[in-house]
Write a protein that holds these residues in place. Sequence first.
Motif, PDB file in Angstrom:
ATOM      1  N   VAL A  80      24.948  63.335  90.887  1.00 53.99           N
ATOM      2  CA  VAL A  80      25.145  63.179  92.308  1.00 53.99           C
ATOM      3  C   VAL A  80      24.208  61.973  92.739  1.00 53.99           C
ATOM      4  CG1 VAL A  80      24.989  64.211  94.765  1.00 53.99           C
ATOM      5  CG2 VAL A  80      26.300  65.249  92.839  1.00 53.99           C
ATOM      6  N   ALA A  81      22.805  62.151  92.366  1.00 53.89           N
ATOM      7  CA  ALA A  81      22.032  60.976  92.774  1.00 53.89           C
ATOM      8  C   ALA A  81      22.075  59.757  92.155  1.00 53.89           C
ATOM      9  CB  ALA A  81      20.516  61.539  91.877  1.00 53.89           C
ATOM     10  N   SER A  82      22.965  59.537  90.965  1.00 55.64           N
ATOM     11  CA  SER A  82      23.102  58.458  90.417  1.00 55.64           C
ATOM     12  C   SER A  82      24.394  57.945  91.079  1.00 55.64           C
ATOM     13  CB  SER A  82      23.711  58.727  88.810  1.00 55.64           C
ATOM     14  OG  SER A  82      22.570  58.813  88.216  1.00 55.64           O
ATOM     15  N   LEU A  83      25.099  58.792  91.696  1.00 56.22           N
ATOM     16  CA  LEU A  83      26.416  58.140  92.518  1.00 56.22           C
ATOM     17  C   LEU A  83      25.958  57.733  93.787  1.00 56.22           C
ATOM     18  CD1 LEU A  83      29.810  57.995  92.798  1.00 56.22           C
ATOM     19  CD2 LEU A  83      29.324  60.337  94.046  1.00 56.22           C
ATOM     20  N   MET A  84      25.036  58.229  94.329  1.00 60.69           N
ATOM     21  CA  MET A  84      24.482  57.690  95.531  1.00 60.69           C
ATOM     22  C   MET A  84      23.805  56.384  95.436  1.00 60.69           C
ATOM     23  SD  MET A  84      25.208  59.882  97.857  1.00 60.69           S
ATOM     24  CE  MET A  84      26.517  61.074  97.705  1.00 60.69           C
ATOM     25  N   ALA A  85      22.966  56.351  94.202  1.00 58.83           N
ATOM     26  CA  ALA A  85      22.456  54.894  94.106  1.00 58.83           C
ATOM     27  C   ALA A  85      23.457  53.950  93.875  1.00 58.83           C
ATOM     28  CB  ALA A  85      21.571  55.110  92.878  1.00 58.83           C
ATOM     29  N   ALA A  86      24.667  54.239  93.074  1.00 55.01           N
ATOM     30  CA  ALA A  86      25.639  53.198  92.755  1.00 55.01           C
ATOM     31  C   ALA A  86      26.326  52.864  94.137  1.00 55.01           C
ATOM     32  CB  ALA A  86      26.744  53.917  92.034  1.00 55.01           C
ATOM     33  N   LEU A  87      26.511  53.736  95.097  1.00 54.23           N
ATOM     34  CA  LEU A  87      27.037  53.450  96.364  1.00 54.23           C
ATOM     35  C   LEU A  87      26.090  52.658  97.088  1.00 54.23           C
ATOM     36  CD1 LEU A  87      28.722  56.989  97.342  1.00 54.23           C
ATOM     37  CD2 LEU A  87      29.949  54.838  96.645  1.00 54.23           C
ATOM     38  N   CYS A  88      24.876  52.851  97.020  1.00 54.94           N
ATOM     39  CA  CYS A  88      24.040  52.012  97.550  1.00 54.94           C
ATOM     40  C   CYS A  88      24.030  50.550  97.047  1.00 54.94           C
ATOM     41  CB  CYS A  88      22.550  52.568  97.647  1.00 54.94           C
ATOM     42  SG  CYS A  88      22.179  53.790  98.576  1.00 54.94           S
ATOM     43  N   ARG A  95      27.377  43.360 101.312  1.00 56.28           N
ATOM     44  CA  ARG A  95      26.505  42.766 102.356  1.00 56.28           C
ATOM     45  C   ARG A  95      26.061  41.373 101.920  1.00 56.28           C
ATOM     46  NH1 ARG A  95      23.451  45.848 106.658  1.00 56.28           N
ATOM     47  NH2 ARG A  95      24.800  47.908 106.858  1.00 56.28           N
ATOM     48  N   VAL A  96      25.373  41.266 100.761  1.00 54.89           N
ATOM     49  CA  VAL A  96      24.916  40.230  99.930  1.00 54.89           C
ATOM     50  C   VAL A  96      25.755  39.594  98.860  1.00 54.89           C
ATOM     51  CG1 VAL A  96      22.787  39.013  99.188  1.00 54.89           C
ATOM     52  CG2 VAL A  96      22.808  40.920 100.926  1.00 54.89           C
ATOM     53  N   PRO A  97      26.797  38.864  99.062  1.00 53.90           N
ATOM     54  CA  PRO A  97      27.616  38.356  98.141  1.00 53.90           C
ATOM     55  C   PRO A  97      26.991  37.174  97.104  1.00 53.90           C
ATOM     56  CG  PRO A  97      28.270  37.387 100.000  1.00 53.90           C
ATOM     57  CD  PRO A  97      27.201  38.187 100.400  1.00 53.90           C
ATOM     58  N   LYS A  98      25.667  37.531  96.517  1.00 52.10           N
ATOM     59  CA  LYS A  98      25.080  36.716  95.592  1.00 52.10           C
ATOM     60  C   LYS A  98      24.435  37.597  94.603  1.00 52.10           C
ATOM     61  CE  LYS A  98      21.642  32.951  95.834  1.00 52.10           C
ATOM     62  NZ  LYS A  98      22.545  31.945  95.531  1.00 52.10           N
ATOM     63  N   THR A  99      24.594  36.745  93.171  1.00 48.87           N
ATOM     64  CA  THR A  99      23.989  37.539  91.987  1.00 48.87           C
ATOM     65  C   THR A  99      22.467  38.020  92.133  1.00 48.87           C
ATOM     66  OG1 THR A  99      25.433  36.131  91.061  1.00 48.87           O
ATOM     67  CG2 THR A  99      23.619  37.063  89.761  1.00 48.87           C
ATOM     68  N   GLY A 100      22.322  38.931  92.000  1.00 47.82           N
ATOM     69  CA  GLY A 100      20.859  39.549  92.104  1.00 47.82           C
ATOM     70  C   GLY A 100      20.776  40.967  91.713  1.00 47.82           C
ATOM     71  N   SER A 101      19.488  41.671  92.053  1.00 45.68           N
ATOM     72  CA  SER A 101      19.257  42.764  91.630  1.00 45.68           C
ATOM     73  C   SER A 101      18.603  43.589  93.028  1.00 45.68           C
ATOM     74  CB  SER A 101      18.217  43.128  90.422  1.00 45.68           C
ATOM     75  OG  SER A 101      17.040  42.246  91.132  1.00 45.68           O
ATOM     76  N   ALA A 102      18.021  44.419  93.014  1.00 44.12           N
ATOM     77  CA  ALA A 102      17.410  45.145  94.166  1.00 44.12           C
ATOM     78  C   ALA A 102      16.381  44.397  94.747  1.00 44.12           C
ATOM     79  CB  ALA A 102      16.786  46.441  93.609  1.00 44.12           C
ATOM     80  N   TYR A 103      15.822  43.569  94.088  1.00 45.38           N
ATOM     81  CA  TYR A 103      14.783  42.697  94.738  1.00 45.38           C
ATOM     82  C   TYR A 103      15.407  41.441  95.483  1.00 45.38           C
ATOM     83  CZ  TYR A 103      11.553  38.687  94.914  1.00 45.38           C
ATOM     84  OH  TYR A 103      10.857  37.665  95.541  1.00 45.38           O
ATOM     85  N   VAL A 108      16.854  39.494 101.102  1.00 48.06           N
ATOM     86  CA  VAL A 108      17.822  38.937 101.942  1.00 48.06           C
ATOM     87  C   VAL A 108      17.745  40.058 103.179  1.00 48.06           C
ATOM     88  CG1 VAL A 108      20.175  38.558 102.366  1.00 48.06           C
ATOM     89  CG2 VAL A 108      19.003  37.682 100.387  1.00 48.06           C
ATOM     90  N   SER A 109      17.949  41.522 103.010  1.00 49.12           N
ATOM     91  CA  SER A 109      18.141  42.242 104.051  1.00 49.12           C
ATOM     92  C   SER A 109      16.814  42.756 104.840  1.00 49.12           C
ATOM     93  CB  SER A 109      18.665  43.614 103.303  1.00 49.12           C
ATOM     94  OG  SER A 109      19.787  43.136 102.687  1.00 49.12           O
ATOM     95  N   VAL A 110      15.653  43.073 104.202  1.00 46.58           N
ATOM     96  CA  VAL A 110      14.677  43.638 104.918  1.00 46.58           C
ATOM     97  C   VAL A 110      13.493  42.777 105.048  1.00 46.58           C
ATOM     98  CG1 VAL A 110      13.192  45.491 104.863  1.00 46.58           C
ATOM     99  CG2 VAL A 110      15.316  45.915 103.935  1.00 46.58           C
TER     100      VAL A 110
END
Length: 171
Positions: A80-88, A95-103, A108-110
């Motif tokens: 369930v925790a992995s599913l929530m991370a996947a949804l995030c 929201r950010v249609p650009k190649t990248g990771s959490a960084y 871009v967002s915060v």
Amino acid sequence: MASCVSGCSPAMRFCQKLNRLKTLEDDVMATSLKRCLSTVDLALLGVGGMVGSGLYVLTGTVAKDTAGPAVVVSFLIAGVASLMAALCYAEFGARVPKTGSAYMFTYVSVGEIWAFLIGWNVILEYMIGGAAVARAWSGYLDSIFNHRIQNFTESHVMRWTCPSLPITQTS
């Protein structure tokens, strides 16, 4: 962010610089790479990255020493925790249609300071994950050789004991 008037304090300018956001170019979807992975390919790639060797190496040890039959419940909670991370990540990707990771998503967002902290957290995550897998594999390798590596190290090099840490001994 609004530009500072000449009366802004240096601390205010510093905080504004820390919270600046990365702007995306006009053509964010342009890339020289060919997009040829299907949804199934991406899902299997994600599952392969999550499973790793930790699932095969540590599951038996955790089931035997810690969780017992409740290891199934542990896997359900982790799923369930992995599913929530996947949804995030899916929301970040939309929201950010650009190649990248959490960084990149965080930058871009915060803001820049939060992206910096996320980047170092990702590095820490990889280091801890690699250390855990290395520890598990070394224990299996030592058990293949009938604990000769551990016995040699303890008798010829040293034995590290720290009473404040709950380290379990393998024998």
